[in-house]
Write a protein that holds these residues in place. Sequence first.
Motif, mmCIF file in Angstrom:
data_model
loop_
_atom_site.group_PDB
_atom_site.id
_atom_site.type_symbol
_atom_site.label_atom_id
_atom_site.label_comp_id
_atom_site.label_asym_id
_atom_site.label_seq_id
_atom_site.Cartn_x
_atom_site.Cartn_y
_atom_site.Cartn_z
ATOM 1 N N GLY A 149 0.956 -1.028 -0.160
ATOM 2 C CA GLY A 149 0.044 -0.041 0.128
ATOM 3 C C GLY A 149 0.814 1.172 0.060
ATOM 4 O O GLY A 149 0.805 2.221 -0.680
ATOM 5 N N VAL A 150 1.633 1.227 0.751
ATOM 6 C CA VAL A 150 2.697 2.661 0.926
ATOM 7 C C VAL A 150 3.585 2.815 -0.317
ATOM 8 O O VAL A 150 3.454 3.798 -0.998
ATOM 9 C CB VAL A 150 3.805 2.448 2.276
ATOM 10 N N VAL A 151 4.029 1.518 -0.841
ATOM 11 C CA VAL A 151 4.935 1.717 -2.032
ATOM 12 C C VAL A 151 3.866 2.079 -3.305
ATOM 13 O O VAL A 151 4.495 2.806 -4.135
ATOM 14 C CB VAL A 151 5.574 0.361 -2.291
ATOM 15 N N PHE A 152 2.884 1.351 -3.312
ATOM 16 C CA PHE A 152 1.912 1.834 -4.420
ATOM 17 C C PHE A 152 1.572 3.212 -4.415
ATOM 18 O O PHE A 152 1.913 4.083 -5.472
ATOM 19 C CB PHE A 152 0.728 1.132 -4.260
ATOM 20 N N PHE A 153 1.293 4.002 -3.305
ATOM 21 C CA PHE A 153 0.900 5.429 -2.959
ATOM 22 C C PHE A 153 2.134 6.118 -3.372
ATOM 23 O O PHE A 153 1.844 7.198 -4.314
ATOM 24 C CB PHE A 153 0.784 5.558 -1.638
ATOM 25 N N PHE A 154 3.477 5.825 -3.149
ATOM 26 C CA PHE A 154 4.595 6.914 -3.283
ATOM 27 C C PHE A 154 4.897 6.640 -4.946
ATOM 28 O O PHE A 154 5.289 7.715 -5.492
ATOM 29 C CB PHE A 154 5.633 6.823 -2.432
ATOM 30 N N ALA A 155 4.949 5.546 -5.045
ATOM 31 C CA ALA A 155 5.350 5.237 -6.603
ATOM 32 C C ALA A 155 4.225 5.819 -7.630
ATOM 33 O O ALA A 155 4.814 6.321 -8.643
ATOM 34 C CB ALA A 155 5.433 3.873 -6.671
ATOM 35 N N ALA A 156 3.112 5.657 -7.479
ATOM 36 C CA ALA A 156 1.737 6.067 -8.180
ATOM 37 C C ALA A 156 1.971 7.734 -8.283
ATOM 38 O O ALA A 156 1.941 8.474 -9.277
ATOM 39 C CB ALA A 156 0.589 5.719 -7.710
ATOM 40 N N LEU A 157 2.353 8.367 -7.260
ATOM 41 C CA LEU A 157 2.428 9.847 -7.076
ATOM 42 C C LEU A 157 3.557 10.393 -7.864
ATOM 43 O O LEU A 157 3.543 11.414 -8.357
ATOM 44 C CB LEU A 157 2.437 10.473 -5.426
ATOM 45 N N LEU A 158 4.639 9.695 -7.420
ATOM 46 C CA LEU A 158 5.806 10.130 -8.459
ATOM 47 C C LEU A 158 5.570 9.986 -9.854
ATOM 48 O O LEU A 158 6.106 10.710 -10.625
ATOM 49 C CB LEU A 158 7.167 9.175 -8.059
#
Length: 361
Positions: A118-127
């Motif tokens: 969840g955390v990785v998806f959030f930041f990778a998607a935002l970037l």
Amino acid sequence: MKDRILSVDIFRGATILLMVLVNTPGTWSNVYAPFLHADWHGYTPTDLVFPFFLFIVGTSIAFSYKNRTVDAKAYKKIAIRALKLIALGLFLGAFIIHFPFFKNFNEIRFPGVLQRIGVVFFFAALLFINLDWKKLIWATAILLIGYWLLMTFIPVEGVASTLERAPNNLANWVDVKVFGSHNYKADYDPEGLLSTIPSIASSLLGVFTGLILTSKQEKKTKILIGLGGSLLIIGHIWDIIFPINKALWTSSFVLVTAGWANLILALIYYLTDVKKIEFGSIFRYAGANAIVIYFLSSFISKVMGQIQIGDTSLHGWLFHRIYVHDFMALETSSLLYGLSVVLFYSLVGYFLYKKKIFIKV
């Protein structure tokens, strides 16, 4: 979809079924070495599985968000999906089968596999939706090099940092200070706070692969092989000063695992999307509901481990009743149990796919 890239679906499904296999042996006391994690530094085939999933999360981000409008609605969807994954992970960590159905607060593990996804998806998607590919390369480099500098140059309470499993290991120290008793182990967590930084880079490397696959580039297979080989070489060179380590999710570990992911995906891509050879459908079915299958397998395994039958659990009873025989090594029995579990969830994936049931988390 006509333009769907089958190799990505197969890779995702194979990865999730491998996660099920390595997480559900008949007994943890008797497991063949390739199906165990490395003790600390180094890596085994099992250590590739989780980073492969984060890698394919990044590839999927490149597919899903490449042409989407960047607005409040997009941010909201990304945040909601990330929170759902984190909530599911926390539920798995807290659930027990008897009243009051949740562990005492001090016994609940806060980090976990779904939480990290969840955390990785959030930041990778935002970037991804805010940066072009050149800036994404810089972001990935900053994450990996920055983590290396943090782990090797920042002293811990006045003591020189170490990469061994010790109190002056910065990642371990942060986990103990932040999470206290809520870690997987008393002294560290393999999905800990600081090691989440380079795990974002694992997903971003998957983003680049997704951009390659959706581009108009010719000879994509060769590009993926070249990228994978380069990452492997650089990762193993970096291993000399920053050892490959899954528990710490070191930068060398990120590069090596992404290298293997690209090489394996290149092979599957060549066979399915270039040569049009039909195989691996069962993996494609599982990949269509990957998170659901992972959650179900974890939840049911947990329930089976808590239901008592005599002096053992339902899990132990089934294992010893069906799989343990004098003519067979316990490691083989343990593996056969895990393969049976994989077969069951492969059938679940097949059923959901054929019924056109796709549960998006």
